[in-house]
Design a protein around this motif. Structure first.
Motif, PDB file in Angstrom:
ATOM      1  N   PRO A  17      28.009 111.096   6.356  1.00  0.00           N
ATOM      2  CA  PRO A  17      27.371 110.092   7.206  1.00  0.00           C
ATOM      3  C   PRO A  17      26.281 110.721   8.077  1.00  0.00           C
ATOM      4  O   PRO A  17      26.357 111.902   8.441  1.00  0.00           O
ATOM      5  N   LEU A  18      25.266 109.909   8.405  1.00  0.00           N
ATOM      6  CA  LEU A  18      24.130 110.383   9.198  1.00  0.00           C
ATOM      7  C   LEU A  18      24.134 109.672  10.545  1.00  0.00           C
ATOM      8  O   LEU A  18      24.214 108.449  10.596  1.00  0.00           O
ATOM      9  N   GLU A  55      31.878 103.085  13.985  1.00  0.00           N
ATOM     10  CA  GLU A  55      31.678 102.493  12.648  1.00  0.00           C
ATOM     11  C   GLU A  55      32.091 103.495  11.548  1.00  0.00           C
ATOM     12  O   GLU A  55      32.755 103.128  10.580  1.00  0.00           O
ATOM     13  N   ILE A  56      31.710 104.757  11.725  1.00  0.00           N
ATOM     14  CA  ILE A  56      32.069 105.778  10.724  1.00  0.00           C
ATOM     15  C   ILE A  56      33.594 105.948  10.680  1.00  0.00           C
ATOM     16  O   ILE A  56      34.196 106.015   9.606  1.00  0.00           O
ATOM     17  N   ALA A  57      34.210 105.998  11.865  1.00  0.00           N
ATOM     18  CA  ALA A  57      35.671 106.172  11.914  1.00  0.00           C
ATOM     19  C   ALA A  57      36.368 105.012  11.189  1.00  0.00           C
ATOM     20  O   ALA A  57      37.369 105.215  10.495  1.00  0.00           O
ATOM     21  N   THR A  63      36.654 111.519   7.682  1.00  0.00           N
ATOM     22  CA  THR A  63      35.371 112.228   7.551  1.00  0.00           C
ATOM     23  C   THR A  63      35.462 113.655   8.098  1.00  0.00           C
ATOM     24  O   THR A  63      35.976 113.867   9.197  1.00  0.00           O
ATOM     25  N   THR A  64      34.957 114.619   7.317  1.00  0.00           N
ATOM     26  CA  THR A  64      34.985 116.015   7.785  1.00  0.00           C
ATOM     27  C   THR A  64      33.583 116.562   8.074  1.00  0.00           C
ATOM     28  O   THR A  64      33.432 117.599   8.709  1.00  0.00           O
ATOM     29  N   ARG A  65      32.529 115.876   7.544  1.00  0.00           N
ATOM     30  CA  ARG A  65      31.150 116.365   7.733  1.00  0.00           C
ATOM     31  C   ARG A  65      30.280 115.272   8.309  1.00  0.00           C
ATOM     32  O   ARG A  65      30.423 114.108   7.928  1.00  0.00           O
ATOM     33  N   TYR A  91      36.321 110.227  18.259  1.00  0.00           N
ATOM     34  CA  TYR A  91      36.430 109.163  17.247  1.00  0.00           C
ATOM     35  C   TYR A  91      36.759 109.696  15.855  1.00  0.00           C
ATOM     36  O   TYR A  91      37.287 108.959  15.025  1.00  0.00           O
ATOM     37  N   ILE A  92      36.386 110.957  15.568  1.00  0.00           N
ATOM     38  CA  ILE A  92      36.594 111.499  14.212  1.00  0.00           C
ATOM     39  C   ILE A  92      37.345 112.836  14.347  1.00  0.00           C
ATOM     40  O   ILE A  92      36.752 113.918  14.225  1.00  0.00           O
TER      41      ILE A  92
END
Ligand code: SF4
Length: 292
Positions: A17-18, A55-57, A63-65, A91-92
Motif C-alpha cells: 500500500p502507498l 483504510e489499509i488496516a 500488512t507488513t510493508r 493501526y498496522i
C-alpha cells in the motif's frame, strides 16, 4: 485513500500500500524533471494519514510493508516522521518495512541517533535520487546540493543501519561532460554501501528547462549509443557490491545477481549492445516515454 496529482511509486519495490505523506517536491528545480511541477510542496494533513492507515488496516489486514509516497517524504523532521510512524504501528501492528524516496539533503535535518530510532520504527530503506556525483553536473542541472556533501550525509544511513538505493541519471551531463559525470559519480558511489544502484537514461520531456536548452543549442544531449558508452564508463569505475537496476535494453544481463560477481559478463553484454545498437528503435522507445 488521499492522493494529490499524479502518483509515483517505485516499481522495483515489492507491491505494498502507498500512503501520501507529503505532496510535491521540496526542491522542484531539477532541470530534467516535470514530475511535481504543478504540485506545491506540503505535508499531507495528519488526519488524512490516519484515515488512510485505518483504510489499509481494514482492507489489507496483516500488512507488513508500506511505501510512503511524495517526491521526498523523508524531508520531514524526525519529530514529524516519528509521529507518522507511531500512527502506522497503532493501526498496522504487523508492519515490518517502510520505504520511501529521498533527496540527499533530506539527511541534513536528522542525527544518526534519530535515524537509528526511525529504523527501529520501521524505516528500513530509502531510495536516494542522487543522479550525479560530479560537481559541474550537479550545478548544471540545479540538483540543489554539492558533490562533497553526498558521502558524509549518506554515511549517516550506514551508521543507522538503514539500507539505501542510489540513482545515477545516465546522460544528464550531455556530451561535453559525459565522462566526468560517469567517473565522478561512480567514485562517489564507491565510497558508500548501496544495496541497489538504479539508472535511468535521460529523456528530454516537454516543459523541462533542459529540453529548452537543447533546442537553443545550449545543451548537447547524447544519442542512445553515447548513453550506453557513458553507462559503460560508469560501470567500469563502479566497485559497489550491489544489485543494478536499469531501464536500458540490456537490463536482463544486469539485474540478475550481484554486480561485482557479474561485472565482466555485464560489461561484455553492454559492449555487444553498443556494437549492435539499433539507434532508431531505441530513440523511438525513448520518445514514447511520458515521465521519469
Ligand atoms: S528530480 Fe526529484 S528532487 Fe528533482 S525536482 Fe524532480 S522530484 Fe524534485
Amino acid at each position: 485513500m488521499h492522493y494529490t496529482g499524479i502518483l509515483y511509486r517505485n516499481p522495483y519495490q515489492p507491491p505494498s500500500p502507498l500512503i501520501e505523506i507529503t505532496q510535491g517536491c521540496t526542491h522542484n528545480k531539477c532541470k530534467f524533471c516535470t514530475m511535481y511541477k504543478d504540485v506545491p510542496f506540503k505535508m499531507s494533513p495528519i488526519d488524512w494519514v490516519e484515515e488512510d492507515l485505518q483504510e489499509i488496516a481494514r482492507d489489507y489486514p496483516g500488512t507488513t510493508r508500506l511505501q510512503f509516497v511524495g517526491a521526498d517524504p523523508f524531508v520531514l523532521s524526525f519529530k514529524n516522521l516519528k509521529k507518522r510512524l507511531e500512527l502506522v504501528h497503532k493501526y498496522i501492528p504487523t508492519i515490518q518495512t517502510i520505504t520511501m524516496a529521498a533527496r540527499v539533503d533530506n539527511l541534513k535535518n536528522k542525527t544518526v541517533e534519530e535515524l537509528k530510532e526511525l529504523r527501529k520504527l520501521g524505516i528500513t530503506n530509502v531510495e536516494l535520487g542522487v543522479e550525479s556525483g560530479d560537481e559541474w553536473t550537479l550545478q548544471r542541472i540545479e540538483k540543489g546540493y554539492h558533490a562533497d556533501e553526498i558521502v558524509p550525509l549518506v554515511r549517516k544511513l550506514d551508521e543507522a543501519g538503514i539500507t539505501y538505493w542510489l540513482t545515477y541519471l545516465n546522460g544528464v551531463a550531455g556530451k561535453s561532460h559525459s565522462l566526468e559525470h560517469a567517473k565522478h559519480t561512480a567514485e562517489i558511489f564507491n565510497q558508500l554501501n548501496p544495496i541497489v544502484v538504479g539508472s535511468g537514461g535521460l529523456t528530454l520531456f516537454p516543459g523541462t528547462p533542459l529540453l529548452d536548452e537543447a533546442q537553443r543549442g545550449e545543451f548537447d544531449p547524447l544519442d542512445e549509443k553515447g548513453m550506453l558508452e557513458e553507462m559503460k564508463n560508469f560501470l567500469e569505475t563502479l566497485t559497489c557490491d550491489c544489485r543494478i537496476i536499469t531501464h536500458h535494453t540490456f537490463a536482463a544481463h544486469l539485474t540478475n545477481g550481484r554486480f561485482l560477481e557479474n561485472k565482466d559478463k555485464i560489461l561484455k553484454a553492454l559492449q555487444h549492445e553498443i556494437d549492435h545498437i539499433d539507434e532508431d528503435y531505441l530513440a523511438r522507445i525513448r520518445k514514447s516515454k511520458r515521465t521519469l
